[in-house]
Scaffold this active site. Structure first.
Site, PDB file in Angstrom:
ATOM      1  N   HIS A 127      -1.034   0.537  16.156  1.00 45.89           N
ATOM      2  CA  HIS A 127       0.051   0.803  15.206  1.00 45.89           C
ATOM      3  C   HIS A 127       1.406   0.952  15.909  1.00 45.89           C
ATOM      4  O   HIS A 127       2.316   1.570  15.352  1.00 45.89           O
ATOM      5  CB  HIS A 127      -0.241   2.091  14.413  1.00 45.89           C
ATOM      6  CG  HIS A 127      -1.486   2.043  13.590  1.00 45.89           C
ATOM      7  ND1 HIS A 127      -2.732   2.195  14.139  1.00 45.89           N
ATOM      8  CD2 HIS A 127      -1.674   1.854  12.263  1.00 45.89           C
ATOM      9  CE1 HIS A 127      -3.645   2.113  13.175  1.00 45.89           C
ATOM     10  NE2 HIS A 127      -3.027   1.900  12.035  1.00 45.89           N
TER      11      HIS A 127
ATOM     12  N   PHE B 129       2.281  -1.563   8.707  1.00 46.45           N
ATOM     13  CA  PHE B 129       2.499  -1.657  10.151  1.00 46.45           C
ATOM     14  C   PHE B 129       2.542  -3.130  10.548  1.00 46.45           C
ATOM     15  O   PHE B 129       1.695  -3.920  10.121  1.00 46.45           O
ATOM     16  CB  PHE B 129       1.389  -0.944  10.930  1.00 46.45           C
ATOM     17  CG  PHE B 129       1.457   0.551  10.852  1.00 46.45           C
ATOM     18  CD1 PHE B 129       2.216   1.276  11.761  1.00 46.45           C
ATOM     19  CD2 PHE B 129       0.782   1.235   9.857  1.00 46.45           C
ATOM     20  CE1 PHE B 129       2.296   2.660  11.683  1.00 46.45           C
ATOM     21  CE2 PHE B 129       0.852   2.614   9.774  1.00 46.45           C
ATOM     22  CZ  PHE B 129       1.612   3.331  10.685  1.00 46.45           C
TER      23      PHE B 129
ATOM     24  N   ASP C 168       1.634  -4.398  13.123  1.00 43.16           N
ATOM     25  CA  ASP C 168       0.404  -4.746  13.834  1.00 43.16           C
ATOM     26  C   ASP C 168      -0.586  -5.473  12.921  1.00 43.16           C
ATOM     27  O   ASP C 168      -1.484  -6.162  13.400  1.00 43.16           O
ATOM     28  CB  ASP C 168      -0.264  -3.480  14.375  1.00 43.16           C
ATOM     29  CG  ASP C 168       0.698  -2.601  15.142  1.00 43.16           C
ATOM     30  OD1 ASP C 168       0.563  -2.494  16.362  1.00 43.16           O
ATOM     31  OD2 ASP C 168       1.610  -2.020  14.518  1.00 43.16           O
ATOM     32  N   PHE C 169      -0.429  -5.296  11.592  1.00 45.35           N
ATOM     33  CA  PHE C 169      -1.337  -5.941  10.647  1.00 45.35           C
ATOM     34  C   PHE C 169      -0.924  -7.384  10.350  1.00 45.35           C
ATOM     35  O   PHE C 169      -1.500  -8.033   9.480  1.00 45.35           O
ATOM     36  CB  PHE C 169      -1.391  -5.144   9.336  1.00 45.35           C
ATOM     37  CG  PHE C 169      -1.773  -3.698   9.517  1.00 45.35           C
ATOM     38  CD1 PHE C 169      -2.427  -3.248  10.655  1.00 45.35           C
ATOM     39  CD2 PHE C 169      -1.473  -2.768   8.530  1.00 45.35           C
ATOM     40  CE1 PHE C 169      -2.772  -1.912  10.824  1.00 45.35           C
ATOM     41  CE2 PHE C 169      -1.812  -1.432   8.676  1.00 45.35           C
ATOM     42  CZ  PHE C 169      -2.465  -1.002   9.826  1.00 45.35           C
TER      43      PHE C 169
ATOM     44  N   GLU D  28      -4.275  -6.436   2.813  1.00 48.20           N
ATOM     45  CA  GLU D  28      -3.020  -7.111   3.138  1.00 48.20           C
ATOM     46  C   GLU D  28      -3.089  -8.610   2.884  1.00 48.20           C
ATOM     47  O   GLU D  28      -2.141  -9.212   2.362  1.00 48.20           O
ATOM     48  CB  GLU D  28      -2.640  -6.853   4.601  1.00 48.20           C
ATOM     49  CG  GLU D  28      -2.174  -5.448   4.910  1.00 48.20           C
ATOM     50  CD  GLU D  28      -3.305  -4.470   5.153  1.00 48.20           C
ATOM     51  OE1 GLU D  28      -3.038  -3.288   5.393  1.00 48.20           O
ATOM     52  OE2 GLU D  28      -4.484  -4.907   5.087  1.00 48.20           O
TER      53      GLU D  28
ATOM     54  N   GLU E 244       0.834  -1.201   0.000  1.00 44.42           N
ATOM     55  CA  GLU E 244       0.000   0.000   0.000  1.00 44.42           C
ATOM     56  C   GLU E 244       0.873   1.256   0.000  1.00 44.42           C
ATOM     57  O   GLU E 244       1.765   1.410   0.846  1.00 44.42           O
ATOM     58  CB  GLU E 244      -0.901  -0.007   1.240  1.00 44.42           C
ATOM     59  CG  GLU E 244      -1.878  -1.172   1.247  1.00 44.42           C
ATOM     60  CD  GLU E 244      -2.414  -1.504   2.632  1.00 44.42           C
ATOM     61  OE1 GLU E 244      -3.129  -2.504   2.753  1.00 44.42           O
ATOM     62  OE2 GLU E 244      -2.094  -0.763   3.594  1.00 44.42           O
TER      63      GLU E 244
END
Length: 334
Positions: A137, A91, A93-94, A68, A37
């Protein structure tokens, strides 16, 4: 930086070193592509990749939809056909969104095919707090990937290591997850050689020699440990700082040899302590250096809370130099 690299060097930021590694590998091998992205014109949220699309075009620097799971799965399939994709996850976190593609597909295809298929892909993910990005994040989730057989996991702390490890990851035939600390992109700067080089995966680095206590530190905690070591020097304590650089493969020998020499160990990691990387490193030390220890292995990790948005609260969730200094003095009885 190793002594052998007494050749021409430049000062690069951590982010510049990552970008240079990607550019050099894309020039070297036309099968290397990058997708994610906002990676093309925007150059990612952190502007690390800015300008790459001008050289390599949109066929190799590919902006993806906000999915993602979708484009990571695309990366797995592309890798199986001989492409070497770099999949950019904005990130870390994803990671939860892509865990099936990473843990159940990329990590297992080589084994489930009896070695006939391979997945030579790199997944870029960020980590780290203190950027005011709040709870969703700001986490450091490198323990998740480190838990999965079939994945290699890279956690660089310096510009030199970031470039060399990234290049090694791109050339590796296994799926490699690289966790880059967001604060390091601009804050961390260091010498990087002009010539082509790689840092082999699975080789730790002693960032500072010492005799009284060992800090085993990962990512941003390497800089914190080095700062604490300077403070300790002023009170007569000699601290060694060792950076594993890769969570897997893990260079246990270098870590254990350091602790056997100093007889004390503090493990510093920005991930959560509970069921985390620091627990695994502590287990390695106590199993293989138990009779050389003069004090228990101790850990300094992120506070076990969701990362707050408030700056004054967020800052106290991450270990700092003073905490490392005080704990080292306690272990050394000084």
């Amino acid at each position: 930086m190793p002594e052998a690299l007494a050749t021409a060097v430049r000062e690069l930021t951590f982010g510049e070193a990552i970008k240079e590694a990607i550019a050099e590998e894309m020039r070297r091998d036309p099968k290397v592509i990058l997708m994610g992205e906002d990676v093309a014109e925007a150059g990612t949220t952190f502007k690390v990749l800015q300008g790459l699309v001008d050289e390599f075009g949109k066929d190799r620097i590919i902006d993806t939809p906000i999915s993602e799971a979708g484009f990571t799965g695309l990366g797995v399939g592309a890798a199986m056909t001989g492409i070497r994709p770099i999949v950019d996850i904005m990130f870390g976190d994803f990671l939860g969104i892509i865990m099936d593609q990473v843990a159940n597909q990329a990590a297992k295809i080589h084994y489930m095919s009896g070695g006939k298929w391979k997945v030579p892909m790199v997944i870029r993910a960020t980590m780290g707090a203190t950027r005011r990005s709040a709870a969703q994040h700001s986490q450091s989730l490198h323990a998740w990937a480190s838990h999965i057989p079939g994945l290699k996991v890279v956690v660089p702390s310096t510009a030199y290591d970031a470039k060399g490890l990234f290049k090694a990851a791109v050339r590796d035939d296994n799926p490699v997850v690289i966790f880059e600390h967001k604060i390091s992109y601009r804050k961390v700067k260091g010498p990087v050689p002009d010539e082509d080089y790689i840092v082999p995966l699975g080789v730790a680095d002693v960032k500072r020699q010492g005799t009284d206590i060992t800090f085993i530190a990962t990512s941003s905690m390497v800089q914190v440990a080095l700062g604490a070591a300077k403070m300790l020097e002023e009170v007569g304590i000699s601290a060694e700082v060792v950076d594993p650089r890769t969570m897997w493969p893990l260079d246990e020998q270098t870590l254990v040899e350091s602790v056997k020499k100093t007889s004390r160990c503090i493990i510093m990691d920005e991930g959560y302590a509970r069921y985390g990387v620091s627990g695994e490193l502590a287990a390695v030390i106590q199993e293989k250096a138990f009779y050389d220890l003069d004090a228990p292995v101790r850990r300094l990790c992120a506070m076990h809370v969701p990362i707050p948005f408030s700056p004054s609260l967020e800052d106290v969730t991450v270990p700092n130099e003073r905490q490392a200094f005080d704990l080292a003095r306690e272990l050394c009885n000084r």
